[in-house]
Design an enzyme around this catalytic site. Structure first.
Site, PDB file in Angstrom:
ATOM      1  N   LYS A  51       0.842  -1.205   0.000  1.00 17.33           N
ATOM      2  CA  LYS A  51       0.000   0.000   0.000  1.00 17.33           C
ATOM      3  C   LYS A  51       0.878   1.258   0.000  1.00 17.33           C
ATOM      4  CE  LYS A  51      -3.681  -2.571   2.223  1.00 17.33           C
ATOM      5  NZ  LYS A  51      -4.344  -3.007   3.454  1.00 17.33           N
ATOM      6  N   GLN A  95      -4.499  -1.936   9.692  1.00 16.88           N
ATOM      7  CA  GLN A  95      -4.318  -3.239   9.046  1.00 16.88           C
ATOM      8  C   GLN A  95      -4.860  -4.341   9.969  1.00 16.88           C
ATOM      9  OE1 GLN A  95      -3.075  -3.692   5.854  1.00 16.88           O
ATOM     10  NE2 GLN A  95      -3.718  -5.812   6.132  1.00 16.88           N
ATOM     11  N   ASP A 118     -11.083   2.530   4.314  1.00 11.05           N
ATOM     12  CA  ASP A 118     -11.272   1.079   4.203  1.00 11.05           C
ATOM     13  C   ASP A 118     -12.754   0.723   4.236  1.00 11.05           C
ATOM     14  OD1 ASP A 118      -9.331  -0.743   3.663  1.00 11.05           O
ATOM     15  OD2 ASP A 118      -8.643  -0.994   5.732  1.00 11.05           O
TER      16      ASP A 118
END
Ligand code: NAP
Length: 282
Positions: A51, A95, A118
């Site tokens: 990312k 994450q 997200d």
């Protein structure tokens, strides 16, 4: 049989993002993504690195907050509060998975919904299920972008999704429903999985079990999207579908790697850019 080439499409999307980031930067706004990584899980470290590299390629500013496995939940929440208030950060991503002593829901709910790139905050989840604008989780968003790029008809199709997690299967189901597909969501308690998968015009699989989907489970002419990622002892990365034997049956199929994975990263960048544009327009 045609391959759904997520790698190529992701590169094309990155090129478009880079040019839009350039335009925004001239107006004094550089999109910013903050990634929080807790612990030393090699797979998580590798996803975070990918990312960060993608941000660099497209001109998006990114910062990774690395925290030890035994971090207190309060410290993690404080970091999120700080990032929520940071005007240079448009997107915050934690994450997953988090260590067991941390309440994942509390962490995801601490992210300001307008920075939730997200799309895991219940606010954004709710908006997807109500077919309202918001941040869509990157993997389901990438799957839909890939199908649309190849002009695959979704309306009226039987879409079967195997795997019903909050981050992939459920939001993917909502996106297909919003496109007027008839959806079936399968999970570990599903009885007679093959009866469902055999009926799929579009079969999406997000479980994490290599070779879960064999050729007997797939209809001739189906479109198969393999979201699973597993690392075999040999180091090879594979999906959930027995690609070699299933591919000849399919009209379209995604490879692993090179299918949904790159589309997930491209979609995250798109969400970060979208958030920065909202900042620019305020
Ligand atoms: P997860 O939270 O473990 O969810 C897996 C889902 O599969 C659950 O709904 C589970 O049901 C179901 N399941 C497990 N065994 C099954 C079986 N034998 N038959 C039918 N359903 C079964 O995993 P996730 O985070 O959604 O990720 C799924 C896979 O996608 C993993 O391989 C992950 O690495 C991959 N992934 C890929 C990307 C990408 O960018 N390509 C992004 C995210 C995830 P229960 O909940 O009832 O147990």
């Amino acid at each position: 049989m045609q391959i759904l080439d997520g790698k190529a499409l992701a590169q094309q999307i990155e090129t478009e993002i880079k040019s839009e980031v350039g335009v925004l930067s001239q107006k004094g706004i550089t999109p910013g993504l903050a990634v929080i990584l807790v612990g030393n899980d090699p797979a998580s470290q590798s996803y975070v690195n990918m990312k960060a590299k993608a941000c660099k390629r497209t001109g998006i500013y990114s910062i990774t907050h690395e925290m030890p496995e035994n971090i207190a939940q309060d410290s993690l929440l404080q970091t999120i509060t700080m990032l929520n208030a940071n005007p240079n950060i448009d997107g915050i991503l934690v994450q997953l998975p988090l260590p067991k002593h941390i309440d994942t829901t509390a962490v995801l709910e601490a992210i300001a919904p307008h920075k939730d790139v997200d799309g895991f905050h219940p606010f954004n989840m709710g908006r997807i299920f109500a077919n309202l604008a918001g941040f869509v989780p990157a993997t389901p968003m990438g799957v839909l972008s890939l199908l649309k790029h190849y002009k695959i008809e979704i309306q009226g199709k039987n879409v079967v999704i195997v795997g019903a997690s909050n981050i992939v299967g459920k939001p993917l189901g909502a996106l297909f429903l919003n496109e007027n597909a008839t959806i079936t969501l399968c999970h570990i308690y599903t009885q007679d999985l093959i009866a469902h998968t055999k009926n799929a015009d579009i079969l999406c699989v997000a479980v994490g079990k290599p070779n879960l989907i064999t050729k007997e489970m797939v209809k001739q002419g189906a479109i198969v999207v393999d979201i699973g990622i597993s690392k075999l002892p040999s180091g090879q990365i594979v999906g959930d579908v027995d690609f070699e034997n299933v591919a000849p049956l399919c009209e379209f199929i995604t490879p692993v790697p090179g299918g949904v994975g790159p589309m997930t990263i491209a979609s995250l960048l798109q969400n970060t850019l979208k958030s920065a544009k909202l900042r620019a327009n305020h």
